[in-house]
Design an enzyme around this catalytic site. Structure first.
Site, PDB file in Angstrom:
ATOM      1  N   THR A 109     -14.328   4.816   7.211  1.00  0.00           N
ATOM      2  CA  THR A 109     -14.758   4.134   5.990  1.00  0.00           C
ATOM      3  C   THR A 109     -14.595   2.620   6.144  1.00  0.00           C
ATOM      4  O   THR A 109     -13.939   2.147   7.079  1.00  0.00           O
ATOM      5  CB  THR A 109     -13.914   4.591   4.784  1.00  0.00           C
ATOM      6  N   LYS A 134       0.890   4.020  -3.198  1.00  0.00           N
ATOM      7  CA  LYS A 134       0.523   5.416  -2.990  1.00  0.00           C
ATOM      8  C   LYS A 134       1.705   6.339  -3.318  1.00  0.00           C
ATOM      9  O   LYS A 134       1.519   7.434  -3.875  1.00  0.00           O
ATOM     10  CB  LYS A 134       0.042   5.643  -1.554  1.00  0.00           C
ATOM     11  N   TYR A 160       0.835  -1.208   0.000  1.00  0.00           N
ATOM     12  CA  TYR A 160       0.000   0.000   0.000  1.00  0.00           C
ATOM     13  C   TYR A 160       0.869   1.257   0.000  1.00  0.00           C
ATOM     14  O   TYR A 160       0.626   2.193  -0.767  1.00  0.00           O
ATOM     15  CB  TYR A 160      -0.911  -0.010   1.222  1.00  0.00           C
TER      16      TYR A 160
END
Length: 247
Positions: free
Chosen positions: A188, A155, A151
């Site tokens: 989220t 990014k 990740y």
């Protein structure tokens, strides 16, 4: 009219962005595997242009075919500006190098990096009007977190892609702009996935759990509002990596 394309709009930040874009009077095309019933209902209750395109962002063929469908759908809309929000992302695999599942790795790389690059590439190739491209990034692109090597890397890669494309478009003398945006830590489904991981895989697990317990997670609606104020009402600096704390 102004048209916005939003990936990953079925939930979380993408859903908030798409809904607020409709409220602002823009036409909205969403792209994800599942529909957002709330967005469909909102569009039915108004004359606003909204269309969902079902697409698996892990599939190269799906992306190419869906983008071609979008281009055809937009031909007769008299579009003046296109906004692209590359929002869709996955967090898994959360694992240390040496324990990463290769199928998860390939899926992650496709969704988090290849898909936004492909969509941007096809849009810039076909667009006849100015494009404003917003890549949703993360502070993870700037600093390493144990267990998040994939990740973090994707990014960081999308941030460098943003800077490089901005340089290319400036050299070409186009009106296209591209930025990255770090939305901070939000409440989220991705955060739920993070909190369900193990401490062995992610050493910062307890800290992330405390964000929820202490009410420190920002709402997607609030973050979307700040981002859209930048995109729709201010002058974006192409190539810039924006942070929610700056807005």
């Amino acid at each position: 009219m102004k048209l916005a394309i939003v990936t990953g709009a079925s939930k979380g930040l993408g859903a908030s962005i798409a809904e607020q874009l409709l409220d602002a009077g823009l036409g909205v095309f969403t792209l994800s595997r599942t529909k957002n019933k709330r967005l469909e209902e909102k569009s039915r209750q108004s004359t606003k242009i909204y269309k969902h395109f079902t697409c698996n962002l892990a599939s190269v063929n799906d992306i190419e075919q869906t983008m071609l469908q979008m281009i055809v759908s937009g031909h007769n809309l008299n579009i003046s500006t296109i906004y692209l929000f590359n929002n869709a992302a996955v967090i898994k695999p959360i694992a240390n190098a040496g324990s990463i599942n290769h199928s998860d790795l390939i899926h992650h790389t496709q969704v988090n990096f290849n898909a936004p690059v492909m969509i941007t590439n096809m849009l810039l190739k076909q667009a006849k009007v100015p494009c404003q491209i917003i890549n949703i990034s993360s502070s993870a692109g700037e600093r390493p977190l144990q267990g998040w090597s994939i990740y973090n890397s994707m990014k960081a890669a999308i941030n460098m892609f943003t800077k490089t494309v901005a340089l290319e478009q400036k050299s070409a003398g186009t009106d296209h702009k591209i930025i990255s945006f770090n939305p901070g830590i939000m409440d989220t489904p991705m955060q739920e996935t993070i909190r369900s991981s193990t401490r062995e895989a992610f050493h910062d697990l307890e800290r992330f759990k405390s964000y929820k317990e202490k009410g420190l997670l920002q709402s997607p609606d609030k973050v979307a509002s700040a981002l859209l104020n930048l995109c729709l009402h201010e002058e974006m600096i192409s190539g810039h990596i924006y942070d929610i704390s700056d807005l």
